[in-house]
Design an enzyme around this catalytic site. Structure first.
Site, PDB file in Angstrom:
ATOM      1  N   THR A 309       1.593  -4.972  -1.481  1.00  0.00           N
ATOM      2  CA  THR A 309       1.863  -3.629  -1.450  1.00  0.00           C
ATOM      3  C   THR A 309       3.110  -3.260  -1.814  1.00  0.00           C
ATOM      4  O   THR A 309       3.750  -2.664  -2.997  1.00  0.00           O
ATOM      5  CB  THR A 309       1.455  -3.155  -0.548  1.00  0.00           C
ATOM      6  OG1 THR A 309       0.424  -2.332  -0.079  1.00  0.00           O
ATOM      7  CG2 THR A 309       2.101  -1.165  -0.708  1.00  0.00           C
ATOM      8  N   ASP A 486      -3.182  -0.932  -4.965  1.00  0.00           N
ATOM      9  CA  ASP A 486      -1.922  -1.208  -5.523  1.00  0.00           C
ATOM     10  C   ASP A 486      -2.226  -3.143  -5.212  1.00  0.00           C
ATOM     11  O   ASP A 486      -1.110  -3.684  -6.053  1.00  0.00           O
ATOM     12  CB  ASP A 486      -1.171  -1.169  -4.203  1.00  0.00           C
ATOM     13  CG  ASP A 486      -1.977  -1.394  -3.064  1.00  0.00           C
ATOM     14  OD1 ASP A 486      -3.021  -1.279  -2.963  1.00  0.00           O
ATOM     15  OD2 ASP A 486      -1.647  -2.263  -1.715  1.00  0.00           O
TER      16      ASP A 486
END
Length: 714
Positions: A309, A486
């Site tokens: 992320t 992501d």
């Protein structure tokens, strides 16, 4: 103390050594249990926590065992013990204020930390803190009064070596258990909390010292001359904006919505339950994807590696890659210079900038790097009501996260640039057990795959509720809303279990299929626009920033960005992965094998012409990665003067008492305030936020569940 009897064992050097080791272990465990919030989740983690102070304590104290002279040996032992205690206590007091642990860079900048705390530093000390130092008075008194006698006999070298070796063996065992419970602990360095939880304060400090030294060496060798090579590459790689798209969102708020672990195949996907009934997994996101006001991309790829992320955030907000090994946020985030989206918009367009995330602020080192990105405000878990019922290991669940964010969002001055990091659709995709349970689980041999669709559905409904609030509050029409995935949700190692659900077979699944699964959603929703649609160009996360800035009317040619505007006629249809693999509209080169996208088969004997073409593409991919690494490892942006941006000073930023500051700002601005709260006649819009559970949205699901339970009872 006159009548105090000391065991004879303590009158030996080894006995005194053992006493100090036990006392320091007690101090560590006390700090772990009463001061630090380390998120212990299993008996194994408790076991690791209880053993992790042992190895480094024995190793450091054993240094004194090699000293043969009596007084010097005891002084050395006490000095090491004192230094370890000071380090532990410093972390305790620092954690009370910053909910984080002290790094080497923090130590070097201790003056700035103390200056930032001011008189409040005294409030960090508690009366119970005497616990950490009372033993020094007792031990000192015992030694001076000879209640504890100094052993004149030196420790044999082989005994000292045996203690040091034992310490190393214990640490090896500790590390093995830690890596077993949290794979990639040292390579990915998710959070300083994790390192302390698994390895202890001493080991964390040593690890941070090594990482800091490595970073310092690379930075020290870099020079302004290195920037020339970067500038030449960026100039040649720049893609001019599309005149029809440039500035169509100028002056609008920017709202990034982070779709955790969401892959492109979930768009329009319907999961069949055990009765053959289809359930649309993400109906609201699908409606946005196909909306005429949305510019959607169906060949958009993530480019993250170990930083997951955080790598995605690096790519989207700086147009640079993460690292090939480890997480950029944790290794360089607290040190490097950036030309990031928040700072660009703030300095050039007067935007307010804020990020919202219902997890610990130091996870992925966000509380440090966001300052260097130029974020005015960071609302982390400390700003939310997080409890066992509404959260899990990665933070606050999405519905309460978005709902609780409204109380802060309504006070931001417009225009603003904001990012909302949702987390519920995160591995291991555990099944909901409350009223949000109900969406069917998939039926595969892999429980992780089975739960993926239900958590994605929960995320979808959370985003829909947030959109409804944006419309009700008046923010929607003046905002550009970017939704992005992501990284993958189902890893390559689990894709064979997923194969049947996406129209493939596990027996024929190969790396071509793995490569295609790296697509993630990327959509730019601009209310009022009517020429949106699905764009088939090949692009990736590194292209996000120049694309967004051009839509906002900001030309990127003076900034160091490695991506290209996805709408530009000069955009190259290519996505480069962090490992050097790449995708184009015609070919997939993945894990060393070339595939034809039309036939989906490997090209084992390419023609000379095709091989030359692939070699050139590989050269381009490697060059883009090389330039990114040069910038990041050498912190080269500190030498860049062509952007027109003033350097960011992280000491200008504080994420404490944000709400009070926002309210004071509204009061100072008066009629000039542009926050939603002010525009709503100083009335809150929080009550406009509506959220419900899955069972409330689907009462028929509860009826079916009741019917099933009744039938089983019969």
């Amino acid at each position: 103390m006159k009548n105090l009897k000391i065991p004879n064992f303590l009158n030996t050097r080894m006995g005194f050594f053992s006493l100090l080791a036990v006392l320091f272990w007690i101090k560590n465990i006390a700090a772990y249990m009463t001061e630090f919030n380390l998120g212990i989740e299993s008996p194994m983690q408790y076991f690791i926590l209880f053993i992790n102070p042992i190895a480094t304590t024995l190793l450091l104290l054993s240094i004194a065992l090699y000293v043969r002279r009596t007084k010097l040996s005891y002084i050395t032992m006490m000095l090491i013990y004192f230094i370890m205690t000071v380090l532990l206590f410093s972390n305790v007091t620092y954690y009370r204020e910053f909910t984080d642990f002290i790094t080497i860079n923090t130590m070097l900048g201790a003056g700035k930390v103390a200056e930032g705390l001011g008189q409040s530093a005294l409030k960090l000390f508690h009366p119970t803190d005497i616990f950490y130092f009372i033993d020094f008075l007792l031990l000192g008194g015992a030694l001076m009064t000879k209640k504890i006698k100094m052993d004149e006999r030196p420790i044999r070298a082989r005994v000292a070596l045996a203690v040091s070796t034992l310490a190393v063996m214990i640490f090896s065992g500790n590390l093995f258990l830690a890596e077993t419970d949290r794979s990639g602990l040292l390579t990915r360095t998710f959070s300083r909390d994790y390192l302390v939880k698994y390895l202890g304060i001493n080991a964390f400090t040593a690890y941070d010292a090594v990482q800091t030294y490595k970073t310092t060496q690379v930075r020290a060798e870099a020079s302004p001359n290195d920037m020339k090579e970067v500038e030449d590459y960026v100039k040649g790689h720049y893609a001019a904006p599309n005149d029809e798209m440039f500035g169509i969102a100028k002056g609008k708020n920017v709202i990034y919505i982070h779709l955790e672990s969401t892959q492109q195949f979930l768009i329009d996907y319907k999961l069949k339950d055990e009765n053959g009934v289809e359930h649309e997994v993400m109906p609201f996101v699908n409606s946005i994807y196909h909306d005429k006001s949305t510019y959607s991309f169906d060949n958009f790829f993530h480019q993250v590696k170990a930083g997951k992320t955080s790598d995605a955030e690096t790519l989207l907000e700086t147009s640079l890659f993460g690292l090939n090994q480890g997480a950029f946020f944790t290794q360089f985030g607290g040190k490097n210079t950036f030309e990031a989206a928040p700072d660009i918009l703030k300095q050039t367009q007067g935007y307010t900038t804020a990020v919202f995330h219902g997890n610990s602020g130091n996870f992925w080192n966000r509380n440090e790097i966001y300052k260097r990105f130029g974020y005015d405000y960071f609302f982390d878990a400390s700003y939310y009501d997080v409890n066992e019922d509404n959260s899990f290991q990665y933070g606050l669940h999405d519905k309460p996260f978005f709902e609780q964010s409204a109380q802060y969002l309504e006070h931001l001055q417009q225009p603003f640039y904001s990012k909302f990091i949702a987390v519920s659709n995160h591995y291991p995709y555990a099944e909901f057990t409350d009223d949000d349970a109900g969406f069917p689980m998939a039926n595969t041999p892999d429980e992780t795959v089975n739960g993926y669709f239900a958590t994605a559905n929960y995320l979808d409904k959370s985003v829909e509720e947030f959109f409804n609030y944006l419309k009700a509050s008046g923010l929607y029409d003046n905002s550009v809303i970017v939704l992005y995935g992501d990284h993958y949700g189902v890893s390559n190692g689990r894709n064979r279990s997923l194969a049947e659900l996406v129209g493939k077979t596990s027996s024929t699944w190969n790396d071509f299929d793995n490569a295609q699964m790296q697509r993630v959603p990327f959509m730019i929703h601009i209310p009022g626009q009517e020429n949106g649609g699905i764009n088939h160009t090949y692009g990736a996360q590194i292209d996000s920033l120049p694309t967004l800035l051009h839509l906002l009317g900001i030309d990127t040619q003076n900034y160091i960005q490695l991506g290209q505007d996805l709408f530009s006629n000069g955009h190259k249809d290519m996505a480069v992965f962090r490992d050097g693999s790449f995708m184009t509209s015609k070919y997939t080169f993945y894990n060393g094998t070339l595939y034809d996208n039309d036939t989906q088969l490997p090209i084992t004997e390419p023609s000379e012409e095709l091989q030359a073409q692939i070699d050139e593409l590989q050269k381009e991919a490697n060059r883009q990665l090389e330039i990114s690494d040069k910038i990041n490892n050498g912190d080269l942006l500190r030498f860049h003067t062509g952007s027109g941006l003033e350097p960011v000073d992280p000491s200008d930023y504080s994420y404490k008492n944000i709400m009070e500051r926002l309210l004071e700002q509204e009061k100072t601005l008066g009629n000039q305030s542009t926050s939603v709260f002010s525009q709503n006649n100083n009335q809150s819009t929080v009550d406009l936020y509506e959220t419900k559970s899955y069972k409330e949205y689907h009462p028929e699901a509860e009826k079916d569940e009741t019917t099933t339970s009744t039938s089983e009872a019969k």
